[in-house]
Scaffold this active site. Structure first.
Site, PDB file in Angstrom:
ATOM      1  N   GLU A  46       0.996  -1.362  -0.291  1.00 43.10           N
ATOM      2  CA  GLU A  46      -0.454   0.366   0.072  1.00 43.10           C
ATOM      3  C   GLU A  46       1.218   1.169   0.112  1.00 43.10           C
ATOM      4  O   GLU A  46       1.920   1.168   0.920  1.00 43.10           O
ATOM      5  CB  GLU A  46      -0.687   0.139   1.175  1.00 43.10           C
ATOM      6  CG  GLU A  46      -1.714   0.811   0.506  1.00 43.10           C
ATOM      7  CD  GLU A  46      -3.010   0.869   2.259  1.00 43.10           C
ATOM      8  OE1 GLU A  46      -4.243   0.624   1.617  1.00 43.10           O
ATOM      9  OE2 GLU A  46      -2.803   1.204   3.378  1.00 43.10           O
TER      10      GLU A  46
ATOM     11  N   LYS B  35       0.163   4.653   0.995  1.00 40.21           N
ATOM     12  CA  LYS B  35      -0.189   5.724   2.469  1.00 40.21           C
ATOM     13  C   LYS B  35       1.223   6.874   2.812  1.00 40.21           C
ATOM     14  O   LYS B  35       1.231   5.916   4.285  1.00 40.21           O
ATOM     15  CB  LYS B  35      -0.571   3.884   3.296  1.00 40.21           C
ATOM     16  CG  LYS B  35      -1.465   4.995   5.070  1.00 40.21           C
ATOM     17  CD  LYS B  35      -1.556   3.627   5.256  1.00 40.21           C
ATOM     18  CE  LYS B  35      -2.184   4.461   6.611  1.00 40.21           C
ATOM     19  NZ  LYS B  35      -2.706   3.229   7.869  1.00 40.21           N
TER      20      LYS B  35
ATOM     21  N   LYS C 161      -8.424   3.010  -2.905  1.00 40.43           N
ATOM     22  CA  LYS C 161      -8.541   2.571  -1.183  1.00 40.43           C
ATOM     23  C   LYS C 161      -9.024   4.010  -1.048  1.00 40.43           C
ATOM     24  O   LYS C 161      -8.762   4.906  -0.747  1.00 40.43           O
ATOM     25  CB  LYS C 161      -7.191   2.724  -0.301  1.00 40.43           C
ATOM     26  CG  LYS C 161      -7.338   2.523   0.989  1.00 40.43           C
ATOM     27  CD  LYS C 161      -7.849   0.826   1.491  1.00 40.43           C
ATOM     28  CE  LYS C 161      -7.482   0.712   2.518  1.00 40.43           C
ATOM     29  NZ  LYS C 161      -6.602   0.402   3.492  1.00 40.43           N
TER      30      LYS C 161
ATOM     31  N   GLU D 222     -14.998  -5.027   2.974  1.00 37.47           N
ATOM     32  CA  GLU D 222     -14.533  -5.227   4.052  1.00 37.47           C
ATOM     33  C   GLU D 222     -15.513  -5.036   4.910  1.00 37.47           C
ATOM     34  O   GLU D 222     -16.345  -3.939   5.232  1.00 37.47           O
ATOM     35  CB  GLU D 222     -13.192  -3.759   4.195  1.00 37.47           C
ATOM     36  CG  GLU D 222     -12.036  -3.757   5.604  1.00 37.47           C
ATOM     37  CD  GLU D 222     -11.966  -2.786   6.008  1.00 37.47           C
ATOM     38  OE1 GLU D 222     -10.907  -2.366   5.006  1.00 37.47           O
ATOM     39  OE2 GLU D 222     -13.129  -1.462   7.086  1.00 37.47           O
TER      40      GLU D 222
ATOM     41  N   ASN E 133      -9.875  -6.545   8.423  1.00 41.85           N
ATOM     42  CA  ASN E 133     -10.371  -5.338   8.285  1.00 41.85           C
ATOM     43  C   ASN E 133      -9.698  -5.991  10.321  1.00 41.85           C
ATOM     44  O   ASN E 133     -10.363  -5.820  10.795  1.00 41.85           O
ATOM     45  CB  ASN E 133     -10.392  -3.591   8.540  1.00 41.85           C
ATOM     46  CG  ASN E 133      -9.586  -2.530   8.921  1.00 41.85           C
ATOM     47  OD1 ASN E 133      -8.949  -3.266   9.125  1.00 41.85           O
ATOM     48  ND2 ASN E 133     -10.143  -1.738   8.120  1.00 41.85           N
TER      49      ASN E 133
ATOM     50  N   GLU F 169      -6.658  -7.500   6.393  1.00 44.26           N
ATOM     51  CA  GLU F 169      -6.383  -5.920   6.625  1.00 44.26           C
ATOM     52  C   GLU F 169      -5.046  -5.294   6.814  1.00 44.26           C
ATOM     53  O   GLU F 169      -6.048  -5.647   8.638  1.00 44.26           O
ATOM     54  CB  GLU F 169      -7.270  -5.669   5.520  1.00 44.26           C
ATOM     55  CG  GLU F 169      -7.694  -5.964   4.068  1.00 44.26           C
ATOM     56  CD  GLU F 169      -8.966  -5.158   4.142  1.00 44.26           C
ATOM     57  OE1 GLU F 169      -8.696  -3.618   4.223  1.00 44.26           O
ATOM     58  OE2 GLU F 169     -10.111  -5.473   3.530  1.00 44.26           O
ATOM     59  N   SER F 170      -4.518  -4.728   7.122  1.00 45.55           N
ATOM     60  CA  SER F 170      -3.776  -3.570   8.237  1.00 45.55           C
ATOM     61  C   SER F 170      -2.979  -4.982   9.680  1.00 45.55           C
ATOM     62  O   SER F 170      -3.797  -6.103   9.180  1.00 45.55           O
ATOM     63  CB  SER F 170      -4.927  -3.408   9.152  1.00 45.55           C
ATOM     64  OG  SER F 170      -5.493  -2.162   8.003  1.00 45.55           O
TER      65      SER F 170
END
Length: 247
Positions: free
Chosen positions: A41, A43, A104, A153, A173, A203-204
């Site tokens: 990503e 970001k 995103k 998500e 997530n 995710e994350s």
């Protein structure tokens, strides 16, 4: 002469539109074929941590991700909270990125799907916490009409019912969207409750290569990682080292 110029302009415009409407690389297929499944990503900022890499360039970092083994990319386009912009996807494509790109953002309206399509994204993120199920169903149908895949998500048990909409990919997530606290155990806890045939994305909060191997065993095929790479001096090389360390 004027007529000839006009005809040339129209012909060029048709070529541009054809390129924009051409089938984009598939995020789902890329993850199914990849040995790592890493969605790297771009970001630059986080609402909870502030600037991560304020000088990060979309003309450099996404392509470096591609060159260093990413299966796909995610690019933040929210301006106010994440320091993103639609033009970052355009710049990444112009730099030579051919991998699938996830748009995103916090998508709540059909207009944003057109933005995602026009800037060159392959897929769009739709968040269960942001949308009633019927609205999400409508947006998913429009995304597919525009040639965009959907990563849906979810982040808790209540939202798992959204999976019955059969999105292209199901994301869990690990970050609580209220407190922004991350816990990868969230993916392990919810994985078995997703449809068996779903292409699952965690995710994350993924910061250790060993976690990728463990998540794969739990049925995940995609792993969205941003801050772990973006906070490094060279995000692309950080990705390369991370992949080399996966068991």
């Amino acid at each position: 002469m004027a007529t000839d110029i006009l005809q040339e302009i129209i012909a060029t415009k048709r070529d541009e539109l054809q390129r924009m409407k051409a089938k984009k690389p598939s995020l789902r297929e890329a993850l199914l074929k990849s040995e790592t499944g890493i969605i790297a990503e771009f970001k630059r900022r986080s609402p909870s941590k502030g600037w991560i890499k304020e000088d990060g360039l979309a003309t450099e970092i996404p392509l470096s991700y591609q060159q260093n083994g990413a299966a796909a990319l995610s690019i933040l386009t929210d301006k106010q909270y994440f320091g993103g912009h639609d033009r970052f996807i355009i710049e990444a494509r112009a730099s030579g990125v051919t991998l699938p790109i996830l748009y995103k953002n916090f998508v709540v309206d059909e207009f944003q799907l057109y933005e995602a399509c026009l800037c060159g994204a392959s897929a769009v993120l739709l968040i269960a916490a942001c949308l009633p199920k019927e609205k999400l169903r409508e947006l998913m149908a429009k995304a597919h009409e525009l040639g965009l895949e959907v990563l849906l998500e979810m982040h808790d048990e209540r939202e798992l019912e959204y999976a019955e909409l059969e999105p292209d990919l199901c994301g869990i997530n690990n970050r609580n969207l209220g407190s922004f606290v991350t816990d990868v155990e969230n993916s392990f806890r919810l994985a078995e409750r997703l449809p068996k045939e779903a292409v699952k994305v965690s995710e994350s909060g993924i910061s250790h290569p060993r976690t990728i191997s463990e998540l794969r065993q739990a049925g995940f095929r995609g792993f969205l990682i941003g801050e772990t790479f973006m906070k490094a001096p060279n995000p692309g090389l950080a990705l390369k080292d991370f992949i080399a360390s996966i068991q």
